[in-house]
Design an enzyme around this catalytic site. Structure first.
Site, PDB file in Angstrom:
ATOM      1  N   ARG A  30     -25.608 -25.018 -49.596  1.00 10.00           N
ATOM      2  CA  ARG A  30     -24.890 -24.250 -50.614  1.00 10.00           C
ATOM      3  C   ARG A  30     -23.953 -25.174 -51.378  1.00 10.00           C
ATOM      4  O   ARG A  30     -23.533 -26.201 -50.873  1.00 10.00           O
ATOM      5  CB  ARG A  30     -24.130 -23.099 -49.969  1.00 10.00           C
ATOM      6  CG  ARG A  30     -23.367 -23.481 -48.702  1.00 10.00           C
ATOM      7  CD  ARG A  30     -22.920 -22.241 -47.950  1.00 10.00           C
ATOM      8  NE  ARG A  30     -21.870 -21.543 -48.689  1.00 10.00           N
ATOM      9  CZ  ARG A  30     -20.574 -21.829 -48.570  1.00 10.00           C
ATOM     10  NH1 ARG A  30     -20.175 -22.768 -47.759  1.00 10.00           N
ATOM     11  NH2 ARG A  30     -19.669 -21.161 -49.251  1.00 10.00           N
TER      12      ARG A  30
ATOM     13  N   ARG B  46     -16.165 -20.918 -56.842  1.00 10.05           N
ATOM     14  CA  ARG B  46     -15.187 -19.846 -56.674  1.00 10.05           C
ATOM     15  C   ARG B  46     -14.926 -19.190 -58.020  1.00 10.05           C
ATOM     16  O   ARG B  46     -14.610 -19.875 -58.981  1.00 10.05           O
ATOM     17  CB  ARG B  46     -13.882 -20.401 -56.141  1.00 10.05           C
ATOM     18  CG  ARG B  46     -14.012 -20.945 -54.750  1.00 10.05           C
ATOM     19  CD  ARG B  46     -12.641 -21.398 -54.273  1.00 10.05           C
ATOM     20  NE  ARG B  46     -12.771 -22.135 -53.033  1.00 10.05           N
ATOM     21  CZ  ARG B  46     -11.833 -22.925 -52.545  1.00 10.05           C
ATOM     22  NH1 ARG B  46     -10.686 -23.057 -53.182  1.00 10.05           N
ATOM     23  NH2 ARG B  46     -12.029 -23.561 -51.408  1.00 10.05           N
TER      24      ARG B  46
ATOM     25  N   ARG C 219     -24.130 -43.644 -42.747  1.00  8.49           N
ATOM     26  CA  ARG C 219     -23.498 -44.123 -43.959  1.00  8.49           C
ATOM     27  C   ARG C 219     -22.128 -44.654 -43.596  1.00  8.49           C
ATOM     28  O   ARG C 219     -21.501 -44.189 -42.651  1.00  8.49           O
ATOM     29  CB  ARG C 219     -23.333 -42.998 -44.979  1.00  8.49           C
ATOM     30  CG  ARG C 219     -24.621 -42.666 -45.701  1.00  8.49           C
ATOM     31  CD  ARG C 219     -24.342 -41.759 -46.896  1.00  8.49           C
ATOM     32  NE  ARG C 219     -23.756 -40.490 -46.505  1.00  8.49           N
ATOM     33  CZ  ARG C 219     -22.633 -39.996 -47.020  1.00  8.49           C
ATOM     34  NH1 ARG C 219     -21.946 -40.678 -47.917  1.00  8.49           N
ATOM     35  NH2 ARG C 219     -22.187 -38.817 -46.638  1.00  8.49           N
TER      36      ARG C 219
ATOM     37  N   ARG D 232     -14.201 -42.142 -55.207  1.00  5.52           N
ATOM     38  CA  ARG D 232     -12.907 -41.480 -55.381  1.00  5.52           C
ATOM     39  C   ARG D 232     -11.776 -42.460 -55.155  1.00  5.52           C
ATOM     40  O   ARG D 232     -11.981 -43.552 -54.627  1.00  5.52           O
ATOM     41  CB  ARG D 232     -12.773 -40.270 -54.462  1.00  5.52           C
ATOM     42  CG  ARG D 232     -13.185 -40.536 -53.028  1.00  5.52           C
ATOM     43  CD  ARG D 232     -13.125 -39.239 -52.217  1.00  5.52           C
ATOM     44  NE  ARG D 232     -13.511 -39.516 -50.821  1.00  5.52           N
ATOM     45  CZ  ARG D 232     -13.373 -38.679 -49.824  1.00  5.52           C
ATOM     46  NH1 ARG D 232     -12.846 -37.492 -50.035  1.00  5.52           N
ATOM     47  NH2 ARG D 232     -13.740 -39.003 -48.615  1.00  5.52           N
TER      48      ARG D 232
ATOM     49  N   GLU E 259     -12.711 -45.791 -52.963  1.00  8.89           N
ATOM     50  CA  GLU E 259     -13.706 -45.602 -51.910  1.00  8.89           C
ATOM     51  C   GLU E 259     -15.111 -45.783 -52.471  1.00  8.89           C
ATOM     52  O   GLU E 259     -15.469 -45.183 -53.486  1.00  8.89           O
ATOM     53  CB  GLU E 259     -13.533 -44.193 -51.317  1.00  8.89           C
ATOM     54  CG  GLU E 259     -14.522 -43.878 -50.212  1.00  8.89           C
ATOM     55  CD  GLU E 259     -14.258 -42.528 -49.544  1.00  8.89           C
ATOM     56  OE1 GLU E 259     -13.076 -42.155 -49.364  1.00  8.89           O
ATOM     57  OE2 GLU E 259     -15.238 -41.849 -49.209  1.00  8.89           O
TER      58      GLU E 259
ATOM     59  N   TYR F  89     -21.644 -35.066 -37.432  1.00  6.47           N
ATOM     60  CA  TYR F  89     -20.354 -35.141 -38.097  1.00  6.47           C
ATOM     61  C   TYR F  89     -19.415 -34.108 -37.486  1.00  6.47           C
ATOM     62  O   TYR F  89     -19.737 -32.936 -37.384  1.00  6.47           O
ATOM     63  CB  TYR F  89     -20.453 -34.902 -39.608  1.00  6.47           C
ATOM     64  CG  TYR F  89     -19.067 -34.986 -40.209  1.00  6.47           C
ATOM     65  CD1 TYR F  89     -18.471 -36.223 -40.449  1.00  6.47           C
ATOM     66  CD2 TYR F  89     -18.313 -33.839 -40.430  1.00  6.47           C
ATOM     67  CE1 TYR F  89     -17.166 -36.315 -40.928  1.00  6.47           C
ATOM     68  CE2 TYR F  89     -17.007 -33.928 -40.900  1.00  6.47           C
ATOM     69  CZ  TYR F  89     -16.446 -35.165 -41.138  1.00  6.47           C
ATOM     70  OH  TYR F  89     -15.150 -35.248 -41.582  1.00  6.47           O
TER      71      TYR F  89
ATOM     72  N   ASP G 172     -15.371 -32.739 -37.791  1.00  5.59           N
ATOM     73  CA  ASP G 172     -13.995 -32.832 -38.262  1.00  5.59           C
ATOM     74  C   ASP G 172     -13.115 -33.027 -37.028  1.00  5.59           C
ATOM     75  O   ASP G 172     -13.545 -32.772 -35.905  1.00  5.59           O
ATOM     76  CB  ASP G 172     -13.597 -31.550 -38.999  1.00  5.59           C
ATOM     77  CG  ASP G 172     -13.906 -31.632 -40.489  1.00  5.59           C
ATOM     78  OD1 ASP G 172     -13.842 -32.748 -41.037  1.00  5.59           O
ATOM     79  OD2 ASP G 172     -14.202 -30.579 -41.093  1.00  5.59           O
TER      80      ASP G 172
HETATM   81  P1  FAD Z   1     -14.046 -41.847 -33.384  1.00  5.12           P
HETATM   82  O1  FAD Z   1     -12.753 -41.522 -34.020  1.00  5.12           O
HETATM   83  O2  FAD Z   1     -15.033 -42.592 -34.188  1.00  5.12           O
HETATM   84  O3  FAD Z   1     -13.725 -42.675 -32.073  1.00  5.12           O
HETATM   85  C1  FAD Z   1     -14.701 -43.377 -31.343  1.00  5.12           C
HETATM   86  C2  FAD Z   1     -14.076 -44.638 -30.805  1.00  5.12           C
HETATM   87  O4  FAD Z   1     -15.006 -45.281 -29.916  1.00  5.12           O
HETATM   88  C3  FAD Z   1     -13.742 -45.658 -31.882  1.00  5.12           C
HETATM   89  O5  FAD Z   1     -12.362 -45.957 -31.853  1.00  5.12           O
HETATM   90  C4  FAD Z   1     -14.608 -46.862 -31.521  1.00  5.12           C
HETATM   91  O6  FAD Z   1     -13.960 -48.101 -31.754  1.00  5.12           O
HETATM   92  C5  FAD Z   1     -14.835 -46.656 -30.038  1.00  5.12           C
HETATM   93  N1  FAD Z   1     -16.028 -47.349 -29.536  1.00  5.12           N
HETATM   94  C6  FAD Z   1     -17.285 -47.291 -30.022  1.00  5.12           C
HETATM   95  N2  FAD Z   1     -18.106 -48.097 -29.320  1.00  5.12           N
HETATM   96  C7  FAD Z   1     -17.347 -48.675 -28.360  1.00  5.12           C
HETATM   97  C8  FAD Z   1     -17.616 -49.617 -27.334  1.00  5.12           C
HETATM   98  N3  FAD Z   1     -18.841 -50.139 -27.171  1.00  5.12           N
HETATM   99  N4  FAD Z   1     -16.612 -50.002 -26.533  1.00  5.12           N
HETATM  100  C9  FAD Z   1     -15.364 -49.506 -26.706  1.00  5.12           C
HETATM  101  N5  FAD Z   1     -15.057 -48.618 -27.660  1.00  5.12           N
HETATM  102  C10 FAD Z   1     -16.033 -48.198 -28.487  1.00  5.12           C
HETATM  103  N6  FAD Z   1     -11.822 -35.079 -39.979  1.00  5.12           N
HETATM  104  C11 FAD Z   1     -10.959 -34.121 -40.417  1.00  5.12           C
HETATM  105  O7  FAD Z   1     -10.654 -33.193 -39.665  1.00  5.12           O
HETATM  106  N7  FAD Z   1     -10.418 -34.182 -41.668  1.00  5.12           N
HETATM  107  C12 FAD Z   1     -10.706 -35.187 -42.537  1.00  5.12           C
HETATM  108  O8  FAD Z   1     -10.197 -35.209 -43.658  1.00  5.12           O
HETATM  109  C13 FAD Z   1     -11.612 -36.207 -42.108  1.00  5.12           C
HETATM  110  N8  FAD Z   1     -11.942 -37.210 -42.943  1.00  5.12           N
HETATM  111  C14 FAD Z   1     -12.808 -38.173 -42.497  1.00  5.12           C
HETATM  112  C15 FAD Z   1     -13.114 -39.221 -43.344  1.00  5.12           C
HETATM  113  C16 FAD Z   1     -13.986 -40.224 -42.923  1.00  5.12           C
HETATM  114  C17 FAD Z   1     -14.309 -41.370 -43.836  1.00  5.12           C
HETATM  115  C18 FAD Z   1     -14.572 -40.142 -41.631  1.00  5.12           C
HETATM  116  C19 FAD Z   1     -15.540 -41.176 -41.162  1.00  5.12           C
HETATM  117  C20 FAD Z   1     -14.257 -39.094 -40.793  1.00  5.12           C
HETATM  118  C21 FAD Z   1     -13.378 -38.101 -41.211  1.00  5.12           C
HETATM  119  N9  FAD Z   1     -13.016 -37.064 -40.367  1.00  5.12           N
HETATM  120  C22 FAD Z   1     -12.147 -36.104 -40.795  1.00  5.12           C
HETATM  121  C23 FAD Z   1     -13.602 -36.952 -39.005  1.00  5.12           C
HETATM  122  C24 FAD Z   1     -12.783 -37.611 -37.908  1.00  5.12           C
HETATM  123  O9  FAD Z   1     -12.648 -38.982 -38.168  1.00  5.12           O
HETATM  124  C25 FAD Z   1     -13.533 -37.369 -36.590  1.00  5.12           C
HETATM  125  O10 FAD Z   1     -13.498 -36.019 -36.289  1.00  5.12           O
HETATM  126  C26 FAD Z   1     -12.982 -38.082 -35.431  1.00  5.12           C
HETATM  127  O11 FAD Z   1     -12.898 -39.436 -35.707  1.00  5.12           O
HETATM  128  C27 FAD Z   1     -13.887 -37.865 -34.240  1.00  5.12           C
HETATM  129  O12 FAD Z   1     -13.346 -38.479 -33.129  1.00  5.12           O
HETATM  130  P2  FAD Z   1     -14.277 -39.229 -32.096  1.00  5.12           P
HETATM  131  O13 FAD Z   1     -13.375 -39.553 -30.973  1.00  5.12           O
HETATM  132  O14 FAD Z   1     -15.487 -38.463 -31.823  1.00  5.12           O
HETATM  133  O15 FAD Z   1     -14.788 -40.547 -32.853  1.00  5.12           O
HETATM  134 NA    NA Z   2     -11.438 -36.745 -45.522  1.00  4.77          NA
END
Ligand code: FAD
Ligand code: NA
Length: 388
Positions: A175, A179, A257, A288, A311, A359, A361
């Site tokens: 979608r 709005r 990506r 952006r 970005e 993905y 949040d």
């Molecule tokens: P991550 O934060 O990626 O943490 C995983 C960690 O594992 C990393 O620190 C990495 O270094 C570590 N790791 C990986 N492999 C290894 C290894 N072999 N040994 C040791 N450590 C390792 N969410 C929102 O709610 N609002 C937003 O506006 C928003 N904007 C975003 C914008 C971008 C560009 C991105 C990419 C994400 C965005 N998010 C947003 C999503 C948010 O970043 C994620 O929800 C969050 O990071 C998920 O947490 P995670 O712990 O699963 O992963």
């Molecule tokens: Na964001």
């Protein structure tokens, strides 16, 4: 082994598990991360010259409608009343996003009522009515009509994917919300805001327990006390790194990506008047620009300088930071095969964005970690149930 639980990744998923296991169950926990900081992609720091809090891996806005998650995060930080808005510069003119009645009326130099605007969009979308679009370009036209699609979506999406939308699958979008009011609040969630004293202060409070040790600059696939060879099979592990990497890419590499962020400190008070400005036209290479001072209007930031980040989006190679799953049909088939391999592993749980190839949040990462804790980790340690 000196600890009860090893967590790979200090992102929000890993931090949530660590916090619960240490604070509720009194377990000794080791968290390892290959980066030099905690917080994963949500990490922020103060830009050295200006003191302005910048988001190192792209702008992160906290928002949730999930009451359990909201109550949980409020144990570690208070939130400001920041409400996110995004604008877009098309053809030398600034429009509000998401596409709303204001966007449409400005675009048409008109004063359409909600009903008239709806009729106009339907009429434009009628170009491909009754067809079943296979590519994203046709799907976009079918959803909101060619004029709005071509102005605000087509080239922006093309830049995000570095691919002509005619060559992208229609399944990427289900979608395109329009709005028919002037409401341009970006998120619809019940709760929204930014951590009052920054993301990093929040994350530090989550691991502020003598039973949690954090080992930075430590890769799980290197040898060492908390490396794969020393841990898996002898101590419960929660792994939040890339699932394909764990299995040495045995089922092939998953597509991601990534983004490149180009930071600039400018000697002016205000560059663009808002936090995020999109650039949907093909003659601009970036997607952006973020201007970080606008995330915290309540702070007494310097008026002599501002920090912006442009970005750019592209496909990730093996050495790039994986950000968004590409999720082609081929990727989805590989993920299913990796899930079979995950099922066969013992004493290790896979989670988070990278571990599930999804993905998330922030609130979803936290919610998902809280359920893994309640359903797997707590029953294991508190009631002796098998971990997996
Ligand atoms: P991550 O934060 O990626 O943490 C995983 C960690 O594992 C990393 O620190 C990495 O270094 C570590 N790791 C990986 N492999 C290894 C290894 N072999 N040994 C040791 N450590 C390792 N969410 C929102 O709610 N609002 C937003 O506006 C928003 N904007 C975003 C914008 C971008 C560009 C991105 C990419 C994400 C965005 N998010 C947003 C999503 C948010 O970043 C994620 O929800 C969050 O990071 C998920 O947490 P995670 O712990 O699963 O992963
Ligand atoms: Na964001």
């Amino acid at each position: 082994m000196s600890v009860d639980l090893v967590i790979v990744g200090a992102g929000l998923f890993g931090l949530t598990i660590a916090e619960r296991a240490a604070n509720e169950l009194g377990l000794k926990v080791a968290v390892v991360d290959r980066r030099g900081h905690i917080g994963g992609n949500a990490y922020t720091e103060r830009e050295a010259r200006t003191g302005i809090e910048v988001h190192r891996y792209g702008a992160h806005l906290f928002h949730t409608s999930h009451e359990t998650v909201w109550a949980y995060v409020n144990r570690f930080t208070a939130f400001t009343n920041y409400v996110h808005h995004v604008y877009t510069t098309h053809d030398g003119e600034v429009f509000p996003l998401p596409i709303n009645l204001g966007t449409i009326n400005q675009f048409l130099h008109a004063a359409l009522s909600p009903r008239q605007a709806r009729d106009w969009v339907r009429e434009q979308a009628g170009e491909l009515a009754g067809t079943d679009p296979e590519n994203l370009n046709d799907k976009g036209i079918q959803l909101i009509g060619r004029p709005l699609y071509e102005a605000f979506i087509k080239y922006y999406t093309g830049k995000q994917w570095q691919t002509d939308p005619k060559d992208l699958s229609a399944s990427i979008i289900s979608r395109l919300p329009v709005r028919y009011t002037y409401d341009n609040r970006y998120f619809n969630d019940t709760h929204e805001g930014l951590p009052v004293d920054g993301y990093t202060a929040w994350f530090e409070r989550m691991v502020d327990n003598p039973n949690i040790e954090v080992h930075l600059d430590t890769d799980f696939f290197d040898d060492g006390e908390f490396g794969r060879a020393a841990t898996v099979g002898s101590v419960p592990v929660v792994y939040t790194g890339p699932v394909d990497r764990y299995f040495d890419y045995a089922e092939g590499e998953l597509g991601w990506r990534t983004i490149d962020l180009e930071e600039e400190v400018l000697p002016i008070e205000d560059f663009q008047g808002c936090a995020v400005m999109n650039y949907p036209d093909p003659d601009v290479r970036f997607t952006r620009i973020h201007e970080f001072r606008h995330f915290h209007p309540e702070r007494d930031y310097t008026r002599d300088a501002t920090v912006i980040m442009r970005e750019y989006s592209r496909f990730a190679g093996r050495d790039d930071e994986p950000y968004y799953p590409v999720n082609t049909a081929e990727d989805r088939a590989k993920v299913l095969r990796y899930r079979e391999r995950v099922k066969a592993e013992r004493q290790i749980l896979f989670g988070g964005r990278l571990g599930s190839y999804k993905y998330f949040d922030m609130h979803m990462a936290i919610g998902s970690a809280l359920s893994m804790y309640e359903n797997r980790i707590k029953p294991h340690f508190a009631a002796g149930e098998a971990l997996v």
